[in-house]
Design a protein around this motif. Structure first.
Motif, PDB file in Angstrom:
ATOM      1  N   ALA A  28       0.704  -1.352  -0.014  1.00  0.00           N
ATOM      2  CA  ALA A  28      -0.028  -0.072   0.054  1.00  0.00           C
ATOM      3  C   ALA A  28       0.946   1.835   0.480  1.00  0.00           C
ATOM      4  CB  ALA A  28      -0.746   0.190   1.722  1.00  0.00           C
ATOM      5  N   GLY A  29       1.963   1.351   0.617  1.00  0.00           N
ATOM      6  CA  GLY A  29       2.804   2.547   0.367  1.00  0.00           C
ATOM      7  C   GLY A  29       3.868   2.368   0.045  1.00  0.00           C
ATOM      8  N   MET A  30       3.779   1.557  -0.956  1.00  0.00           N
ATOM      9  CA  MET A  30       4.987   1.553  -1.769  1.00  0.00           C
ATOM     10  C   MET A  30       5.154   2.588  -2.794  1.00  0.00           C
ATOM     11  SD  MET A  30       7.350  -1.594  -3.517  1.00  0.00           S
ATOM     12  CE  MET A  30       6.958  -2.309  -2.441  1.00  0.00           C
ATOM     13  N   PRO A  31       5.867   3.050  -3.490  1.00  0.00           N
ATOM     14  CA  PRO A  31       6.206   4.660  -4.388  1.00  0.00           C
ATOM     15  C   PRO A  31       6.107   3.359  -5.532  1.00  0.00           C
ATOM     16  CG  PRO A  31       8.054   4.644  -3.072  1.00  0.00           C
ATOM     17  CD  PRO A  31       7.010   3.101  -2.349  1.00  0.00           C
ATOM     18  N   VAL A  32       4.964   4.641  -6.129  1.00  0.00           N
ATOM     19  CA  VAL A  32       4.750   3.967  -7.822  1.00  0.00           C
ATOM     20  C   VAL A  32       6.078   4.473  -8.904  1.00  0.00           C
ATOM     21  CG1 VAL A  32       3.142   4.021  -9.517  1.00  0.00           C
ATOM     22  CG2 VAL A  32       2.707   3.822  -7.624  1.00  0.00           C
ATOM     23  N   ALA A  33       6.269   3.669  -9.249  1.00  0.00           N
ATOM     24  CA  ALA A  33       7.974   4.644 -10.339  1.00  0.00           C
ATOM     25  C   ALA A  33       6.294   4.049 -12.368  1.00  0.00           C
ATOM     26  CB  ALA A  33       8.653   3.375 -11.027  1.00  0.00           C
ATOM     27  N   GLY A  34       5.847   2.987 -12.305  1.00  0.00           N
ATOM     28  CA  GLY A  34       5.290   2.436 -13.520  1.00  0.00           C
ATOM     29  C   GLY A  34       3.829   2.257 -13.214  1.00  0.00           C
ATOM     30  N   LEU A  35       3.036   3.022 -14.349  1.00  0.00           N
ATOM     31  CA  LEU A  35       2.090   2.950 -15.168  1.00  0.00           C
ATOM     32  C   LEU A  35       1.720   1.715 -16.025  1.00  0.00           C
ATOM     33  CD1 LEU A  35       2.948   5.656 -12.986  1.00  0.00           C
ATOM     34  CD2 LEU A  35       0.550   6.767 -14.436  1.00  0.00           C
ATOM     35  N   ILE A  36       1.161   0.944 -15.861  1.00  0.00           N
ATOM     36  CA  ILE A  36       0.870  -0.063 -17.352  1.00  0.00           C
ATOM     37  C   ILE A  36      -0.798   0.462 -17.201  1.00  0.00           C
ATOM     38  CG2 ILE A  36       1.326  -2.290 -17.816  1.00  0.00           C
ATOM     39  CD1 ILE A  36       2.959  -2.784 -16.209  1.00  0.00           C
ATOM     40  N   PHE A  37      -1.086   0.241 -18.695  1.00  0.00           N
ATOM     41  CA  PHE A  37      -2.742   1.002 -18.839  1.00  0.00           C
ATOM     42  C   PHE A  37      -3.208  -0.414 -20.344  1.00  0.00           C
ATOM     43  CE2 PHE A  37      -1.126   5.029 -18.136  1.00  0.00           C
ATOM     44  CZ  PHE A  37      -1.501   5.814 -17.182  1.00  0.00           C
ATOM     45  N   ASP A  38      -4.454  -1.314 -19.613  1.00  0.00           N
ATOM     46  CA  ASP A  38      -5.169  -1.332 -20.659  1.00  0.00           C
ATOM     47  C   ASP A  38      -5.234  -0.802 -21.472  1.00  0.00           C
ATOM     48  OD1 ASP A  38      -6.848  -3.325 -22.035  1.00  0.00           O
ATOM     49  OD2 ASP A  38      -8.333  -2.803 -21.175  1.00  0.00           O
ATOM     50  N   MET A  39      -5.810  -0.893 -22.779  1.00  0.00           N
ATOM     51  CA  MET A  39      -6.367   0.122 -23.949  1.00  0.00           C
ATOM     52  C   MET A  39      -7.909   0.539 -23.906  1.00  0.00           C
ATOM     53  SD  MET A  39      -5.255   0.521 -27.927  1.00  0.00           S
ATOM     54  CE  MET A  39      -6.866   0.375 -28.445  1.00  0.00           C
ATOM     55  N   ASP A  40      -8.074  -0.559 -24.637  1.00  0.00           N
ATOM     56  CA  ASP A  40      -9.326  -0.360 -24.866  1.00  0.00           C
ATOM     57  C   ASP A  40     -10.200  -0.188 -23.801  1.00  0.00           C
ATOM     58  OD1 ASP A  40      -9.086  -0.726 -27.642  1.00  0.00           O
ATOM     59  OD2 ASP A  40      -9.496  -2.880 -27.722  1.00  0.00           O
ATOM     60  N   GLY A  41     -11.242   0.932 -23.271  1.00  0.00           N
ATOM     61  CA  GLY A  41     -11.923   1.166 -22.232  1.00  0.00           C
ATOM     62  C   GLY A  41     -10.742   1.251 -20.933  1.00  0.00           C
ATOM     63  N   THR A  42     -10.123   1.878 -21.447  1.00  0.00           N
ATOM     64  CA  THR A  42      -9.470   1.901 -20.004  1.00  0.00           C
ATOM     65  C   THR A  42      -8.715   3.941 -20.662  1.00  0.00           C
ATOM     66  OG1 THR A  42      -8.606  -0.003 -18.676  1.00  0.00           O
ATOM     67  CG2 THR A  42      -7.053   1.845 -18.358  1.00  0.00           C
ATOM     68  N   LEU A  43      -7.789   3.216 -22.136  1.00  0.00           N
ATOM     69  CA  LEU A  43      -7.236   4.754 -22.328  1.00  0.00           C
ATOM     70  C   LEU A  43      -8.254   4.956 -22.681  1.00  0.00           C
ATOM     71  CD1 LEU A  43      -3.715   3.562 -23.612  1.00  0.00           C
ATOM     72  CD2 LEU A  43      -4.097   4.919 -21.193  1.00  0.00           C
ATOM     73  N   GLY A  74     -13.247  -5.374  -8.176  1.00  0.00           N
ATOM     74  CA  GLY A  74     -12.524  -5.775  -6.589  1.00  0.00           C
ATOM     75  C   GLY A  74     -11.692  -6.858  -6.946  1.00  0.00           C
ATOM     76  N   GLY A  75     -11.231  -6.962  -5.484  1.00  0.00           N
ATOM     77  CA  GLY A  75     -10.463  -7.746  -5.925  1.00  0.00           C
ATOM     78  C   GLY A  75      -8.853  -7.184  -4.634  1.00  0.00           C
ATOM     79  N   PRO A  76      -8.661  -8.654  -4.542  1.00  0.00           N
ATOM     80  CA  PRO A  76      -7.444  -7.696  -2.858  1.00  0.00           C
ATOM     81  C   PRO A  76      -6.253  -6.893  -3.174  1.00  0.00           C
ATOM     82  CG  PRO A  76      -6.639 -10.772  -3.800  1.00  0.00           C
ATOM     83  CD  PRO A  76      -8.356 -10.092  -4.911  1.00  0.00           C
ATOM     84  N   ASN A  77      -5.739  -6.862  -5.078  1.00  0.00           N
ATOM     85  CA  ASN A  77      -5.588  -5.902  -5.670  1.00  0.00           C
ATOM     86  C   ASN A  77      -5.345  -5.084  -5.852  1.00  0.00           C
ATOM     87  OD1 ASN A  77      -6.181  -7.874  -7.297  1.00  0.00           O
ATOM     88  ND2 ASN A  77      -4.381  -6.946  -9.321  1.00  0.00           N
ATOM     89  N   THR A  78      -6.783  -4.639  -5.870  1.00  0.00           N
ATOM     90  CA  THR A  78      -7.718  -3.113  -6.610  1.00  0.00           C
ATOM     91  C   THR A  78      -7.729  -2.145  -5.430  1.00  0.00           C
ATOM     92  OG1 THR A  78      -8.912  -4.950  -7.748  1.00  0.00           O
ATOM     93  CG2 THR A  78      -9.827  -2.328  -6.570  1.00  0.00           C
ATOM     94  N   VAL A  79      -6.823  -1.384  -5.362  1.00  0.00           N
ATOM     95  CA  VAL A  79      -6.349  -0.041  -4.988  1.00  0.00           C
ATOM     96  C   VAL A  79      -7.930   0.634  -4.357  1.00  0.00           C
ATOM     97  CG1 VAL A  79      -5.510   2.041  -3.949  1.00  0.00           C
ATOM     98  CG2 VAL A  79      -4.323  -0.267  -5.515  1.00  0.00           C
ATOM     99  N   PHE A  80      -8.785   1.215  -5.646  1.00  0.00           N
ATOM    100  CA  PHE A  80      -9.764   1.435  -5.799  1.00  0.00           C
ATOM    101  C   PHE A  80     -10.679   1.507  -6.904  1.00  0.00           C
ATOM    102  CE2 PHE A  80      -7.166   5.419  -5.556  1.00  0.00           C
ATOM    103  CZ  PHE A  80      -7.220   5.942  -6.546  1.00  0.00           C
ATOM    104  N   SER A  81     -11.432   2.024  -7.386  1.00  0.00           N
ATOM    105  CA  SER A  81     -11.978   2.158  -9.239  1.00  0.00           C
ATOM    106  C   SER A  81     -12.638   3.663  -9.105  1.00  0.00           C
ATOM    107  CB  SER A  81     -12.970   0.806  -9.181  1.00  0.00           C
ATOM    108  OG  SER A  81     -12.742   0.008  -9.169  1.00  0.00           O
ATOM    109  N   ILE A  82     -12.366   3.983 -10.763  1.00  0.00           N
ATOM    110  CA  ILE A  82     -12.163   5.506 -11.122  1.00  0.00           C
ATOM    111  C   ILE A  82     -13.441   5.342 -12.181  1.00  0.00           C
ATOM    112  CG2 ILE A  82     -10.725   5.985 -10.461  1.00  0.00           C
ATOM    113  CD1 ILE A  82      -9.099   5.783 -13.120  1.00  0.00           C
ATOM    114  N   THR A  83     -13.670   6.407 -12.631  1.00  0.00           N
ATOM    115  CA  THR A  83     -14.578   6.667 -13.483  1.00  0.00           C
ATOM    116  C   THR A  83     -14.220   6.497 -14.726  1.00  0.00           C
ATOM    117  OG1 THR A  83     -16.909   7.334 -11.760  1.00  0.00           O
ATOM    118  CG2 THR A  83     -16.591   8.213 -14.373  1.00  0.00           C
TER     119      THR A  83
END
Length: 237
Positions: free
Chosen positions: A19-34, A215-224
């Protein structure tokens, strides 16, 4: 970090400790996300099913196939299709999709601002998508997004589709990062599961489904969309 591997080679992680680890990389799905285009894919799949006289349950189809490689999706509806038919029928659906979507393309709200902020913060970015190379080019080149990403990985490069972790692990490797340093943005349950199997935190993107579905154990939260203020805290922006 407590991890172990199951027989399929997928990583299990204590995500509370990330939870507190700094984020160095963002990985995006494309369809429905970008881009908010999954409804167009579903429209194309519905047309394809009708053309071939096959039943189509829209919500069930999305939940069970979004994120899978195209051949896997075709096989889901036509289990007896030959190898050649899997490719031909998949190409047919994608031609329907591109014809519909070409004039509608637009980045998700807040995406460009997030990309600019992440670049200024020194974070690396990648795309991990089940889209065909033609569909990826339509969005990434049509909207001039490709230049922002270290890599774009897909099943067409020989990786297994989601929920296998292959795409996300390849993206992290290309960025020179370990999974714990990455956050995945995903709009589908299979993508959230793939991120979990890769040992990565995930943010759900609610273009098609709600918080409960993502949701899932690895889901931080969900956004619109990417205007959500919580992203600044998560990403340290």
């Amino acid at each position: 970090m407590n991890t172990d591997l199951n027989p399929a080679g997928e990583t299990h992680v204590d995500f509370e400790r990330l939870a507190g680890m700094p984020v160095a990389g963002l990985i995006f799905d494309m369809d429905g996300t970008l881009v908010d285009n999954m409804h167009v894919h579903n429209d194309a799949w519905e047309s394809w099913h009708l053309r071939h006289g096959l039943p189509f349950e829209r919500e069930r189809f999305f939940r069970e196939t979004a994120g899978r490689a195209n051949r896997e999706v075709v096989k889901f509806s036509k289990p007896d299709a030959s190898e050649h038919e899997l490719d031909t029928l998949g190409q047919e659906k994608e031609e329907i999709y591109r014809e519909i979507y070409r004039s509608q393309m637009a980045p998700m709200p807040g995406l460009m601002a997030l990309i600019s902020a992440s670049e200024a913060h020194g974070q690396k970015m990648a795309v991990a998508t089940a889209a065909t190379p033609e569909n990826a080019a339509l969005v990434l080149d049509g909207l001039d997004l490709r230049r922002h990403f270290v890599t774009v990985v897909s099943p067409s490069m020989g990786y297994r589709g989601k929920p296998h972790p292959d795409l996300f692990l390849a993206a992290a490797q290309a960025m020179g990062l370990v999974p714990a340093q990455c956050v995945v943005f995903e709009d589908a349950p299979l993508g959230i599961e793939a991120a979990r199997n890769a040992g990565m935190r995930a943010v759900g993107v609610k273009t098609m489904l709600d918080d409960a579905a993502l949701g899932g154990p690895n889901t931080v939260f969900s956004i619109t969309d990417f205007t959500d203020e919580r992203l600044k805290g998560l990403l340290g922006l």
